[in-house]
Design a protein around this motif. Structure first.
Motif, PDB file in Angstrom:
ATOM      1  N   HIS A 173       1.870 -18.360  49.013  1.00 16.24           N
ATOM      2  CA  HIS A 173       0.495 -18.478  49.504  1.00 16.24           C
ATOM      3  C   HIS A 173      -0.512 -18.044  48.436  1.00 16.24           C
ATOM      4  O   HIS A 173      -1.510 -18.726  48.198  1.00 16.24           O
ATOM      5  CB  HIS A 173       0.308 -17.651  50.778  1.00 16.24           C
ATOM      6  CG  HIS A 173      -1.084 -17.709  51.306  1.00 16.24           C
ATOM      7  ND1 HIS A 173      -1.595 -18.841  51.892  1.00 16.24           N
ATOM      8  CD2 HIS A 173      -2.075 -16.787  51.304  1.00 16.24           C
ATOM      9  CE1 HIS A 173      -2.851 -18.615  52.228  1.00 16.24           C
ATOM     10  NE2 HIS A 173      -3.169 -17.361  51.886  1.00 16.24           N
ATOM     11  N   GLU A 174      -0.248 -16.938  47.780  1.00 14.24           N
ATOM     12  CA  GLU A 174      -1.146 -16.443  46.729  1.00 14.24           C
ATOM     13  C   GLU A 174      -1.219 -17.435  45.574  1.00 14.24           C
ATOM     14  O   GLU A 174      -2.286 -17.702  45.025  1.00 14.24           O
ATOM     15  CB  GLU A 174      -0.671 -15.079  46.237  1.00 14.24           C
ATOM     16  CG  GLU A 174      -1.456 -14.520  45.074  1.00 14.24           C
ATOM     17  CD  GLU A 174      -2.853 -14.066  45.445  1.00 14.24           C
ATOM     18  OE1 GLU A 174      -3.640 -13.852  44.509  1.00 14.24           O
ATOM     19  OE2 GLU A 174      -3.163 -13.928  46.637  1.00 14.24           O
ATOM     20  N   ALA A 175      -0.081 -18.004  45.198  1.00 13.06           N
ATOM     21  CA  ALA A 175      -0.057 -18.967  44.093  1.00 13.06           C
ATOM     22  C   ALA A 175      -0.856 -20.219  44.442  1.00 13.06           C
ATOM     23  O   ALA A 175      -1.619 -20.730  43.606  1.00 13.06           O
ATOM     24  CB  ALA A 175       1.380 -19.335  43.756  1.00 13.06           C
ATOM     25  N   LYS A 176      -0.712 -20.719  45.664  1.00 10.21           N
ATOM     26  CA  LYS A 176      -1.462 -21.909  46.073  1.00 10.21           C
ATOM     27  C   LYS A 176      -2.955 -21.628  46.152  1.00 10.21           C
ATOM     28  O   LYS A 176      -3.776 -22.460  45.765  1.00 10.21           O
ATOM     29  CB  LYS A 176      -0.959 -22.417  47.426  1.00 10.21           C
ATOM     30  CG  LYS A 176       0.404 -23.036  47.370  1.00 10.21           C
ATOM     31  CD  LYS A 176       0.779 -23.749  48.662  1.00 10.21           C
ATOM     32  CE  LYS A 176       0.848 -22.823  49.837  1.00 10.21           C
ATOM     33  NZ  LYS A 176       1.335 -23.483  51.065  1.00 10.21           N
ATOM     34  N   THR A 177      -3.308 -20.458  46.630  1.00  7.22           N
ATOM     35  CA  THR A 177      -4.715 -20.119  46.816  1.00  7.22           C
ATOM     36  C   THR A 177      -5.454 -19.969  45.488  1.00  7.22           C
ATOM     37  O   THR A 177      -6.608 -20.383  45.358  1.00  7.22           O
ATOM     38  CB  THR A 177      -4.840 -18.806  47.615  1.00  7.22           C
ATOM     39  OG1 THR A 177      -4.130 -18.965  48.841  1.00  7.22           O
ATOM     40  CG2 THR A 177      -6.282 -18.470  47.911  1.00  7.22           C
ATOM     41  N   HIS A 178      -4.799 -19.393  44.479  1.00 10.90           N
ATOM     42  CA  HIS A 178      -5.467 -19.086  43.214  1.00 10.90           C
ATOM     43  C   HIS A 178      -4.758 -19.737  42.022  1.00 10.90           C
ATOM     44  O   HIS A 178      -4.639 -19.124  40.961  1.00 10.90           O
ATOM     45  CB  HIS A 178      -5.515 -17.566  43.020  1.00 10.90           C
ATOM     46  CG  HIS A 178      -6.240 -16.857  44.116  1.00 10.90           C
ATOM     47  ND1 HIS A 178      -7.599 -16.934  44.286  1.00 10.90           N
ATOM     48  CD2 HIS A 178      -5.784 -16.061  45.108  1.00 10.90           C
ATOM     49  CE1 HIS A 178      -7.946 -16.224  45.336  1.00 10.90           C
ATOM     50  NE2 HIS A 178      -6.870 -15.677  45.859  1.00 10.90           N
ATOM     51  N   LEU A 179      -4.322 -20.971  42.189  1.00 12.49           N
ATOM     52  CA  LEU A 179      -3.534 -21.640  41.159  1.00 12.49           C
ATOM     53  C   LEU A 179      -4.253 -21.698  39.811  1.00 12.49           C
ATOM     54  O   LEU A 179      -3.671 -21.365  38.780  1.00 12.49           O
ATOM     55  CB  LEU A 179      -3.158 -23.057  41.608  1.00 12.49           C
ATOM     56  CG  LEU A 179      -2.326 -23.866  40.624  1.00 12.49           C
ATOM     57  CD1 LEU A 179      -0.992 -23.180  40.378  1.00 12.49           C
ATOM     58  CD2 LEU A 179      -2.118 -25.268  41.143  1.00 12.49           C
ATOM     59  N   SER A 180      -5.504 -22.103  39.785  1.00 11.20           N
ATOM     60  CA  SER A 180      -6.204 -22.251  38.504  1.00 11.20           C
ATOM     61  C   SER A 180      -6.311 -20.917  37.766  1.00 11.20           C
ATOM     62  O   SER A 180      -6.206 -20.869  36.542  1.00 11.20           O
ATOM     63  CB  SER A 180      -7.587 -22.866  38.709  1.00 11.20           C
ATOM     64  OG  SER A 180      -8.350 -22.057  39.571  1.00 11.20           O
ATOM     65  N   ARG A 181      -6.490 -19.834  38.484  1.00 10.74           N
ATOM     66  CA  ARG A 181      -6.565 -18.512  37.864  1.00 10.74           C
ATOM     67  C   ARG A 181      -5.241 -18.175  37.159  1.00 10.74           C
ATOM     68  O   ARG A 181      -5.229 -17.672  36.039  1.00 10.74           O
ATOM     69  CB  ARG A 181      -6.859 -17.457  38.929  1.00 10.74           C
ATOM     70  CG  ARG A 181      -6.888 -16.049  38.385  1.00 10.74           C
ATOM     71  CD  ARG A 181      -6.981 -15.000  39.472  1.00 10.74           C
ATOM     72  NE  ARG A 181      -8.056 -15.279  40.431  1.00 10.74           N
ATOM     73  CZ  ARG A 181      -8.137 -14.719  41.618  1.00 10.74           C
ATOM     74  NH1 ARG A 181      -7.214 -13.855  42.008  1.00 10.74           N
ATOM     75  NH2 ARG A 181      -9.127 -15.008  42.423  1.00 10.74           N
ATOM     76  N   TYR A 182      -4.131 -18.486  37.812  1.00  6.55           N
ATOM     77  CA  TYR A 182      -2.835 -18.146  37.237  1.00  6.55           C
ATOM     78  C   TYR A 182      -2.434 -19.088  36.110  1.00  6.55           C
ATOM     79  O   TYR A 182      -1.753 -18.678  35.175  1.00  6.55           O
ATOM     80  CB  TYR A 182      -1.779 -18.081  38.331  1.00  6.55           C
ATOM     81  CG  TYR A 182      -2.021 -16.899  39.235  1.00  6.55           C
ATOM     82  CD1 TYR A 182      -1.914 -15.602  38.753  1.00  6.55           C
ATOM     83  CD2 TYR A 182      -2.409 -17.078  40.554  1.00  6.55           C
ATOM     84  CE1 TYR A 182      -2.167 -14.510  39.553  1.00  6.55           C
ATOM     85  CE2 TYR A 182      -2.655 -15.993  41.371  1.00  6.55           C
ATOM     86  CZ  TYR A 182      -2.541 -14.707  40.873  1.00  6.55           C
ATOM     87  OH  TYR A 182      -2.800 -13.621  41.665  1.00  6.55           O
ATOM     88  N   VAL A 183      -2.869 -20.332  36.166  1.00  7.64           N
ATOM     89  CA  VAL A 183      -2.598 -21.248  35.055  1.00  7.64           C
ATOM     90  C   VAL A 183      -3.281 -20.744  33.792  1.00  7.64           C
ATOM     91  O   VAL A 183      -2.716 -20.804  32.700  1.00  7.64           O
ATOM     92  CB  VAL A 183      -3.036 -22.693  35.406  1.00  7.64           C
ATOM     93  CG1 VAL A 183      -3.031 -23.580  34.173  1.00  7.64           C
ATOM     94  CG2 VAL A 183      -2.129 -23.266  36.487  1.00  7.64           C
ATOM     95  N   ALA A 184      -4.472 -20.224  33.922  1.00 12.00           N
ATOM     96  CA  ALA A 184      -5.166 -19.661  32.761  1.00 12.00           C
ATOM     97  C   ALA A 184      -4.373 -18.503  32.166  1.00 12.00           C
ATOM     98  O   ALA A 184      -4.285 -18.353  30.943  1.00 12.00           O
ATOM     99  CB  ALA A 184      -6.567 -19.210  33.159  1.00 12.00           C
ATOM    100  N   ARG A 185      -3.767 -17.696  33.004  1.00 11.14           N
ATOM    101  CA  ARG A 185      -2.978 -16.563  32.501  1.00 11.14           C
ATOM    102  C   ARG A 185      -1.670 -17.043  31.872  1.00 11.14           C
ATOM    103  O   ARG A 185      -1.156 -16.413  30.944  1.00 11.14           O
ATOM    104  CB  ARG A 185      -2.721 -15.569  33.626  1.00 11.14           C
ATOM    105  CG  ARG A 185      -4.024 -14.852  34.012  1.00 11.14           C
ATOM    106  CD  ARG A 185      -3.863 -13.840  35.081  1.00 11.14           C
ATOM    107  NE  ARG A 185      -3.022 -12.719  34.670  1.00 11.14           N
ATOM    108  CZ  ARG A 185      -2.759 -11.697  35.450  1.00 11.14           C
ATOM    109  NH1 ARG A 185      -3.267 -11.646  36.677  1.00 11.14           N
ATOM    110  NH2 ARG A 185      -1.985 -10.715  35.032  1.00 11.14           N
TER     111      ARG A 185
END
Length: 84
Positions: free
Chosen positions: A7-19
């Motif tokens: 759920h967290e990954a789907k919600t904030h995918l773009s943030r984590y791709v940047a990391r």
């Protein structure tokens, strides 16, 4: 290394791709159980490789340019000689 539930990954995918681009690794979890590891792909080289890097390191035998034997050609075409 970052551990995330789905759920967290789907919600904030773009943030984590940047990391990921910064070199981080993500462990993706389902109900806190790890199911996958996500890493950034290696970057592609910006320069093209020059031709002839292996020049002089090997030679092709003359047989390389001769036609393949019939049995080899038949095996590529699915004919293995056995009756169906």
């Amino acid at each position: 290394m970052i551990r995330l539930n789905m759920h967290e990954a789907k919600t904030h995918l773009s943030r984590y791709v940047a990391r990921l681009k910064e070199g981080e690794t993500i462990i993706l979890c389902r109900r806190n159980e790890p199911v996958a590891e996500i890493r950034a792909l290696p970057s592609t080289p910006s320069k093209r490789r020059p031709f002839g890097l292996a020049r002089g390191q090997f030679t092709l035998p003359s047989a390389f340019f001769e036609p393949l034997p019939e049995e080899v050609i038949a095996s590529f075409q699915g004919a293995d000689g056995a009756d169906p």
